[in-house]
Design a protein around this motif. Structure first.
Motif, PDB file in Angstrom:
ATOM      1  N   ASN A 146       0.727  -1.278  -0.072  1.00  0.00           N
ATOM      2  CA  ASN A 146       0.050  -0.249  -0.185  1.00  0.00           C
ATOM      3  C   ASN A 146       1.009   1.205  -0.039  1.00  0.00           C
ATOM      4  O   ASN A 146       0.281   2.391  -0.837  1.00  0.00           O
ATOM      5  CB  ASN A 146      -1.037  -0.103   1.249  1.00  0.00           C
ATOM      6  N   HIS A 147       1.977   1.213   0.584  1.00  0.00           N
ATOM      7  CA  HIS A 147       2.824   2.561   0.964  1.00  0.00           C
ATOM      8  C   HIS A 147       4.137   2.461   0.365  1.00  0.00           C
ATOM      9  O   HIS A 147       4.841   1.127   0.723  1.00  0.00           O
ATOM     10  CB  HIS A 147       2.896   2.946   2.373  1.00  0.00           C
ATOM     11  N   PRO A 178      -1.430  -2.880  -5.345  1.00  0.00           N
ATOM     12  CA  PRO A 178      -2.257  -2.015  -5.013  1.00  0.00           C
ATOM     13  C   PRO A 178      -1.762  -0.793  -4.325  1.00  0.00           C
ATOM     14  O   PRO A 178      -2.464  -0.318  -3.143  1.00  0.00           O
ATOM     15  CB  PRO A 178      -3.442  -2.597  -4.245  1.00  0.00           C
ATOM     16  N   LYS A 205      -1.307   2.874  -2.906  1.00  0.00           N
ATOM     17  CA  LYS A 205      -2.265   4.129  -2.654  1.00  0.00           C
ATOM     18  C   LYS A 205      -1.528   5.317  -2.511  1.00  0.00           C
ATOM     19  O   LYS A 205      -1.875   6.344  -2.807  1.00  0.00           O
ATOM     20  CB  LYS A 205      -3.287   3.733  -1.829  1.00  0.00           C
ATOM     21  N   GLU A 206      -0.522   5.194  -1.891  1.00  0.00           N
ATOM     22  CA  GLU A 206       0.518   6.238  -1.381  1.00  0.00           C
ATOM     23  C   GLU A 206       1.787   6.064  -1.669  1.00  0.00           C
ATOM     24  O   GLU A 206       2.481   5.263  -1.443  1.00  0.00           O
ATOM     25  CB  GLU A 206       0.090   6.421   0.234  1.00  0.00           C
ATOM     26  N   ASP A 228      -4.726   5.353  -9.726  1.00  0.00           N
ATOM     27  CA  ASP A 228      -5.677   5.678  -8.437  1.00  0.00           C
ATOM     28  C   ASP A 228      -4.688   5.558  -7.330  1.00  0.00           C
ATOM     29  O   ASP A 228      -4.974   4.807  -6.371  1.00  0.00           O
ATOM     30  CB  ASP A 228      -6.899   4.670  -8.332  1.00  0.00           C
ATOM     31  N   ARG A 229      -3.955   6.376  -7.407  1.00  0.00           N
ATOM     32  CA  ARG A 229      -2.916   6.785  -6.103  1.00  0.00           C
ATOM     33  C   ARG A 229      -2.704   8.331  -5.858  1.00  0.00           C
ATOM     34  O   ARG A 229      -2.731   8.950  -6.723  1.00  0.00           O
ATOM     35  CB  ARG A 229      -1.996   5.870  -6.030  1.00  0.00           C
ATOM     36  N   GLY A 243      -0.924   8.768 -11.218  1.00  0.00           N
ATOM     37  CA  GLY A 243      -1.857   9.198  -9.843  1.00  0.00           C
ATOM     38  C   GLY A 243      -1.759  10.934  -9.700  1.00  0.00           C
ATOM     39  O   GLY A 243      -1.426  11.680 -10.694  1.00  0.00           O
TER      40      GLY A 243
END
Length: 255
Positions: free
Chosen positions: A121-122, A141, A143-144, A167-168, A189
């Motif tokens: 995620n990160h 996936p 996100k950040e 999508d991030r 993103g």
């Protein structure tokens, strides 16, 4: 690195000193055959020698070698050596890691290095990264993303596949925002020029979701099973757990 632990003794491993192919092979064994889910290599240094750690790959100086932890789904946490300057092809592809901090001394990241990590995620990309190959984070996936490099890394291969989709949120220093926009990073993103040194310092302390965190770092008096799942109060009548091995306060307990 001393290799004296039996497979079921290790849940989180902190490694210091020099490590080579023999050590990486041993760590892989602890993951495959035992309960190892977290590795801290931040104070270790990678050297050559020790033979191959898989069918064909061996270690080289200050390099996380090709496919070194490829496909290790049980590996949930990794702290990379602060001394490495390269991460090779598919080094952690398909692993179970949830967060990655690429150290500042790393200058190049190989293709698919962190691809297909379905829990990732990160991501923090260190200030020294100059080149990233195709698919580094593809199908993960994320996100950040926090990028400390003020000059956008050079993207080699098919750059559209660095990530999957857009999508991030990608955090960069305000002074570098225009440079990242000019290099087309908005395709990956939402670019935000809000990165600060304080934010960077805090990334390594991001606390993962308690219900899926790695064992060996439980909070308070909570009890976890060996898959890192928190045992909820009242989950079993009278607090009588099924017979087995659990983790409490970072130690194994037997019921």
């Amino acid at each position: 690195m001393q290799r004296e632990l039996t497979n079921d003794q290790v849940i989180k491993l902190v490694v210091t000193g020099r490590i080579n192919g023999k050590d990486i092979k041993y760590i892989r064994q602890l993951i495959n055959e035992g309960n190892l889910m977290g590795i801290d290599l931040s104070s270790a240094s990678v050297t050559s020698g020790g033979g191959t750690y898989d069918e064909s790959n061996s270690t080289s100086v200050n390099n996380m070698g090709p496919s070194c932890f490829y496909g290790f789904k049980k590996l949930a946490s990794i702290k990379l050596p602060e001394t490495i300057n390269a991460i090779a092809l598919k080094a952690f592809s398909g692993s179970g890691i949830k967060k990655v901090v690429i150290p500042d001394k790393v200058t190049s990241v190989g293709g698919d290095a962190f691809a297909y990590c379905d829990q990732l995620n990160h991501v923090l990309i260190g200030k020294g990264v100059k080149s990233m190959a195709q698919g580094v984070f593809y199908s993960s996936p994320v996100k950040e993303v926090y990028i400390c490099a003020t000059t956008p890394p050079n993207l080699t291969g098919v750059s559209d596949y660095l990530f999957s989709g857009n999508d991030r949120t990608i955090h960069v220093y305000e002074s570098a925002l225009a440079a990242y926009k000019s290099k087309g990073w908005e395709r990956y993103g939402t670019l935000v020029g809000d990165l600060t040194d304080e934010m960077v310092d805090g990334i390594d302390a991001i606390e993962e979701d308690k219900d899926s965190s790695i064992v060996g770092e439980p909070a308070g008096d909570a009890t976890y099973d060996l898959m890192g799942r928190k045992i909820a109060d009242g989950q079993w009548p009278n607090g009588k757990f099924p017979k087995g091995i659990y983790i409490k306060n970072g130690k194994k307990i037997y019921k």
